[in-house]
Design a protein around this motif. Structure first.
Motif, mmCIF file in Angstrom:
data_model
loop_
_atom_site.group_PDB
_atom_site.id
_atom_site.type_symbol
_atom_site.label_atom_id
_atom_site.label_comp_id
_atom_site.label_asym_id
_atom_site.label_seq_id
_atom_site.Cartn_x
_atom_site.Cartn_y
_atom_site.Cartn_z
ATOM 1 N N ASP A 1 0.756 -1.580 -0.434
ATOM 2 C CA ASP A 1 -0.171 0.656 -0.022
ATOM 3 C C ASP A 1 1.044 1.173 0.080
ATOM 4 O O ASP A 1 0.889 1.992 -0.982
ATOM 5 N N THR A 2 2.069 1.315 0.721
ATOM 6 C CA THR A 2 2.714 2.440 0.990
ATOM 7 C C THR A 2 3.334 2.674 -0.113
ATOM 8 O O THR A 2 3.997 3.533 -1.115
ATOM 9 N N TYR A 3 3.525 1.336 -0.840
ATOM 10 C CA TYR A 3 4.259 1.392 -2.926
ATOM 11 C C TYR A 3 3.415 2.423 -3.396
ATOM 12 O O TYR A 3 3.726 3.140 -4.090
ATOM 13 N N ARG A 4 2.218 1.397 -3.441
ATOM 14 C CA ARG A 4 1.710 2.020 -4.553
ATOM 15 C C ARG A 4 0.754 3.602 -4.003
ATOM 16 O O ARG A 4 0.924 4.192 -5.128
ATOM 17 N N GLU A 5 0.991 3.716 -2.579
ATOM 18 C CA GLU A 5 0.871 5.846 -2.789
ATOM 19 C C GLU A 5 1.907 6.697 -3.396
ATOM 20 O O GLU A 5 1.997 7.380 -3.647
ATOM 21 N N TRP A 6 3.811 5.739 -2.760
ATOM 22 C CA TRP A 6 4.326 6.730 -3.544
ATOM 23 C C TRP A 6 4.483 6.146 -5.011
ATOM 24 O O TRP A 6 4.324 7.781 -5.216
ATOM 25 N N LEU A 7 4.297 5.374 -6.004
ATOM 26 C CA LEU A 7 4.283 5.445 -7.303
ATOM 27 C C LEU A 7 2.879 6.385 -7.624
ATOM 28 O O LEU A 7 3.273 7.109 -8.609
ATOM 29 N N ALA A 8 1.691 7.285 -7.076
ATOM 30 C CA ALA A 8 0.935 7.427 -7.276
ATOM 31 C C ALA A 8 0.903 8.738 -7.365
ATOM 32 O O ALA A 8 1.152 9.808 -8.172
ATOM 33 N N SER A 9 2.058 9.377 -5.923
ATOM 34 C CA SER A 9 2.672 10.358 -5.805
ATOM 35 C C SER A 9 3.542 10.962 -6.930
ATOM 36 O O SER A 9 3.894 11.741 -7.245
ATOM 37 N N ARG A 10 4.254 10.206 -7.440
ATOM 38 C CA ARG A 10 5.882 10.207 -8.149
ATOM 39 C C ARG A 10 4.466 10.818 -9.640
ATOM 40 O O ARG A 10 5.034 11.614 -10.498
ATOM 41 N N GLU A 11 3.288 9.837 -10.018
ATOM 42 C CA GLU A 11 2.756 9.834 -11.224
ATOM 43 C C GLU A 11 2.376 11.883 -11.441
ATOM 44 O O GLU A 11 2.784 12.392 -12.296
ATOM 45 N N GLU A 12 2.148 11.686 -9.991
ATOM 46 C CA GLU A 12 1.538 13.864 -10.019
ATOM 47 C C GLU A 12 2.559 14.270 -10.313
ATOM 48 O O GLU A 12 2.789 15.496 -11.165
ATOM 49 N N ALA A 13 3.644 14.177 -9.335
ATOM 50 C CA ALA A 13 5.279 14.573 -9.241
ATOM 51 C C ALA A 13 5.631 14.750 -11.327
ATOM 52 O O ALA A 13 6.014 16.277 -11.768
ATOM 53 N N LEU A 14 5.093 14.250 -12.145
ATOM 54 C CA LEU A 14 5.627 13.953 -13.276
ATOM 55 C C LEU A 14 5.345 14.667 -14.205
ATOM 56 O O LEU A 14 5.301 15.690 -14.485
ATOM 57 N N ARG A 15 3.467 14.924 -14.119
ATOM 58 C CA ARG A 15 3.271 15.356 -14.935
ATOM 59 C C ARG A 15 2.972 16.363 -14.444
ATOM 60 O O ARG A 15 3.004 18.009 -15.503
ATOM 61 N N SER A 16 3.210 17.442 -13.242
ATOM 62 C CA SER A 16 3.434 18.637 -13.205
ATOM 63 C C SER A 16 4.428 19.078 -13.603
ATOM 64 O O SER A 16 4.355 20.452 -14.565
ATOM 65 N N ASP A 17 5.498 18.428 -13.597
ATOM 66 C CA ASP A 17 6.522 18.540 -13.836
ATOM 67 C C ASP A 17 6.613 19.459 -15.699
ATOM 68 O O ASP A 17 7.064 20.333 -16.098
ATOM 69 N N VAL A 18 6.065 18.098 -16.258
ATOM 70 C CA VAL A 18 5.753 17.964 -17.828
ATOM 71 C C VAL A 18 5.049 19.003 -17.879
ATOM 72 O O VAL A 18 4.961 19.839 -19.370
ATOM 73 N N ALA A 19 3.682 19.808 -17.427
ATOM 74 C CA ALA A 19 3.025 21.354 -17.584
ATOM 75 C C ALA A 19 3.950 22.499 -17.023
ATOM 76 O O ALA A 19 3.650 23.311 -17.988
ATOM 77 N N VAL A 20 4.936 22.197 -16.305
ATOM 78 C CA VAL A 20 5.395 23.289 -16.027
ATOM 79 C C VAL A 20 6.452 23.779 -17.505
ATOM 80 O O VAL A 20 6.786 24.510 -18.098
ATOM 81 N N ARG A 21 7.137 22.679 -17.757
ATOM 82 C CA ARG A 21 7.982 23.099 -19.053
ATOM 83 C C ARG A 21 7.180 22.693 -20.022
ATOM 84 O O ARG A 21 8.549 23.891 -21.001
ATOM 85 N N ARG A 22 6.613 22.965 -19.908
ATOM 86 C CA ARG A 22 5.469 23.190 -21.649
ATOM 87 C C ARG A 22 5.358 24.633 -21.581
ATOM 88 O O ARG A 22 5.165 25.004 -22.552
ATOM 89 N N ARG A 23 5.009 25.294 -20.059
ATOM 90 C CA ARG A 23 4.601 25.927 -20.005
ATOM 91 C C ARG A 23 5.982 27.082 -20.316
ATOM 92 O O ARG A 23 5.647 28.180 -20.725
ATOM 93 N N ARG A 24 6.766 26.870 -19.790
ATOM 94 C CA ARG A 24 8.222 27.350 -19.891
ATOM 95 C C ARG A 24 8.853 27.516 -21.503
ATOM 96 O O ARG A 24 9.261 28.894 -21.517
ATOM 97 N N HIS A 25 8.540 26.709 -22.326
ATOM 98 C CA HIS A 25 8.872 25.864 -23.868
ATOM 99 C C HIS A 25 7.904 27.139 -24.760
ATOM 100 O O HIS A 25 7.867 26.598 -25.953
ATOM 101 N N ARG A 26 6.246 26.784 -24.828
ATOM 102 C CA ARG A 26 5.522 27.786 -25.042
ATOM 103 C C ARG A 26 6.111 29.076 -25.548
ATOM 104 O O ARG A 26 5.853 29.792 -25.190
ATOM 105 N N PRO A 27 5.715 29.314 -26.895
ATOM 106 C CA PRO A 27 6.192 30.411 -27.163
ATOM 107 C C PRO A 27 4.951 31.484 -27.325
ATOM 108 O O PRO A 27 4.108 31.131 -27.457
ATOM 109 N N GLN A 28 5.057 32.390 -27.028
ATOM 110 C CA GLN A 28 4.639 33.522 -26.922
ATOM 111 C C GLN A 28 4.270 34.827 -28.148
ATOM 112 O O GLN A 28 5.437 34.736 -29.170
ATOM 113 N N ALA A 29 3.541 35.335 -28.078
ATOM 114 C CA ALA A 29 3.040 35.958 -28.755
ATOM 115 C C ALA A 29 4.020 37.110 -29.157
ATOM 116 O O ALA A 29 5.429 38.572 -28.487
ATOM 117 N N GLY A 30 4.954 37.457 -30.445
ATOM 118 C CA GLY A 30 5.460 38.592 -30.477
ATOM 119 C C GLY A 30 7.447 37.577 -29.981
ATOM 120 O O GLY A 30 8.681 38.494 -30.517
#
Length: 215
Positions: free
Chosen positions: A81-110
């Protein structure tokens, strides 16, 4: 007390207790017991690109213990159970990191990331030793739009052909514009003077005065 009242001696009473205990243990040993499925632990860890050593270090156990748990060779519901909870938290952290990278590299107007399709006329100037391409038409191309750069280039060439209905137009473009819209240019000009002998043809080498490129 009940066996004593029936007249059984102490050794016989102990024998009866041993037989009752043996029957109870036998029923527990031979009864089918459901074992939790740990088959999802290893694929989940591999999908997160987490090594067995890193997971064991975080959970505070030996890698061999975690490996036996993943393969179902040992049972430890609390650790699973502890292992599954930790893996789930790692998935959320990975999604958040990917979202931050996409926002960082998203081209802006101009900013960088835009592409202009430019049509130039190649002319010979008396004070230049080589021909010069003068930009006359341009269109902004965005990655999210449905029109391709080749289609934009074909539209601009059509406008140029409509403006010079009495001239032959040779279209010169690089390999990025080697597409169907530029391979099927009209034989005659467009617009009111479409019957004029205007001709469009494409080539990868510069011959006469029109070039298509992007900048």
């Amino acid at each position: 007390m009940r066996q004593s009242q029936t007249g059984c001696s102490k050794p016989e009473i102990l024998r009866l207790l041993k037989r009752a205990t043996t029957r109870e243990v036998y029923r527990l040993l031979t009864r089918a017991v459901g074992i939790p499925d740990y088959g999802d632990l290893r694929p989940t860890r591999q999908d997160r690109n987490i090594t067995l050593t890193a997971a064991a270090r975080h959970l505070g156990v030996w890698p061999g213990t975690l490996s036996r748990l993943e393969r179902g060779q040992s049972r430890n519901d609390q650790l699973a159970d502890t292992y599954r909870e930790w893996l789930a938290s790692r998935e959320e952290a990975l999604r958040s990191d990917v979202a931050v990278r996409r926002r960082r590299h998203r081209p802006q107007a101009g900013c960088s990331g835009h592409c202009f399709v430019v049509v130039c006329i190649v002319v010979d100037l008396p004070f230049m030793a080589r021909p010069v391409a003068l930009p006359v038409l341009a269109r902004l191309w965005r990655p999210e739009q449905e029109t391709t750069k080749v289609q934009l280039g074909a539209e601009l060439v059509g406008l140029l052909a409509a403006a010079f209905v009495d001239r032959r137009i040779d279209v010169v473009a690089d390999g990025a514009y080697h597409g169907k819209p530029l391979r099927t240019l009209p034989e005659t000009g467009r617009g009111p003077a479409a019957s004029s002998p205007t001709r469009c043809c494409t080539s990868r080498r510069r011959r006469t005065p029109a070039a298509v490129g992007h900048g």
